[in-house]
Design an enzyme around this catalytic site. Sequence first.
Site, mmCIF file in Angstrom:
data_model
loop_
_atom_site.group_PDB
_atom_site.id
_atom_site.type_symbol
_atom_site.label_atom_id
_atom_site.label_comp_id
_atom_site.label_asym_id
_atom_site.label_seq_id
_atom_site.Cartn_x
_atom_site.Cartn_y
_atom_site.Cartn_z
ATOM 1 N N SER A 128 -9.995 -0.733 7.189
ATOM 2 C CA SER A 128 -9.412 -0.593 5.853
ATOM 3 C C SER A 128 -8.577 -1.771 5.377
ATOM 4 O O SER A 128 -8.171 -1.799 4.221
ATOM 5 C CB SER A 128 -8.567 0.681 5.777
ATOM 6 N N LYS A 140 0.830 -1.201 0.000
ATOM 7 C CA LYS A 140 0.000 0.000 0.000
ATOM 8 C C LYS A 140 0.871 1.260 0.000
ATOM 9 O O LYS A 140 1.901 1.311 0.685
ATOM 10 C CB LYS A 140 -0.912 -0.027 1.230
ATOM 11 N N SER A 171 -9.721 1.469 2.893
ATOM 12 C CA SER A 171 -8.887 2.257 2.005
ATOM 13 C C SER A 171 -7.833 1.452 1.273
ATOM 14 O O SER A 171 -7.235 1.918 0.317
ATOM 15 C CB SER A 171 -8.196 3.362 2.802
#
Length: 472
Positions: free
Chosen positions: A180, A81, A156
């Site tokens: 997330s 990420k 997310s």
Amino acid sequence: MTTDLHLKSVEELAPLIENKTLSPVELTKAILHFAEESQPKINAYMAFYHDEALANAKEAEKEILNGQYRGMYHGIPMALKDNLYFKDKITTMSSKIHKDFVSHYDATVVEKLRDAGVIFTGKLSMHEYAWGITNNNPHYGPVRNPWDLDKIPGGSSGGSGAAVAAGASVASLGTDTAGSIRIPSSACGIVGLKPTHGRVSKYGCYPLAWSLDHIGPMTKTVKDAAGMLEIISGFDHRDPTCVDVPTDNYVQQLTGNVKDLVIGVNEDYFFNRVDSDVDRAVRTSIQSLVDQGARVEVVKIPSLQYAEWAELITSLSEAAAIHHSDLLKRPQDFGDDIRLLFELGELPSAVDYLQAQQVRRQIKQEFTQIFNQVDVMITPTLPVVASSIGDDFAELNGEKVDLIDNIIRFTGPSNLTGLPALSVPCGFKGNLPVGLQIIGPAFKEGRILNVGYAIEQTNPKKNRKPNIFANI
């Protein structure tokens, strides 16, 4: 070159690498090829590290041929990420404001994965500054769900969820402030673990809300998650929220034995207003555990009625504090959705914030009491399945409901309490995956992983693969 390497899990690939029947170079080329080929469809990557990945794969191959095998993740290609810092590389947080930000150091989790022999193939997209659950990014475009390209992957950590589900990364890391990791894991049909707060160092991770943030594995299987947790967990003095507790051998705890396990089920909150197909899939998996010798106990957690308010006040306030200066100086450079959230975060008073922390403490105490009665709690990860890209609403038994309010209802409490929580696939609603959440006592990741492993052995996905494979 084997054509289906991108479909395999770490637990399948690692023995092939260890016994030298699969080269890390061959595997890395296969993953990069599929990632680059699938990028126009799912848009999971922010950046590819093509040449560097191949160079590192050659080095890993040399080490392994020389008898220097480091363990399960040695030679495994994966992307992370884009809020995790890589030394001398751009980390954007999928934002406009940080589009050229370069860190001078690696995040602790990056260091640890690098030391374990991981081959980094790039950085993955996310909801801007990790402040959202759709990954519909105004600056870099939406990430698409591999099971249905018109649906959100969740957020997310949507790039991580989509990439792992599609095979564009063998595994990944996500971050989790209100769900997330678990939201995209549920929406994309993969495994996502939010460890206990303090179990994994957050040093070198751009924060959203420091008292709620976590870093954890997003993988194809429970064993892959257990193996990664062994690598990334442990005390780090550079992270003031890190807790100095012993780490475990999590893979060895995956026996699948759930005989005499006591499962807590909270009907009032965690099974309230849930899509009927989601409810059915979760309860079917609970029954599969009962069939293996577990038993269910219904529990009450009264303070959960205030959990959404406490989570919202805490996350809004802490996030607004982090972004306060940029909000004053360059508000136009935020996406419309998160700019509104940061502006709302300026509104709660100190009294509001401190009252939220009092509620938080009460919820934590009630969970502690519950875990004197039961071994784990099981809930749906989400009350709904993935909605369409651009839609602010989700469908709940024929009713249109607010997407954000509903999608974090069942994940947020574990951020407030800091308790470990695991999402594992447990079935489908149509062609979209359904996730089941397992919550455990603090620092008992091995326990919830083993319960997830027991569910995984029942093959609730029926070996189904995302629809993207039919188009590539």
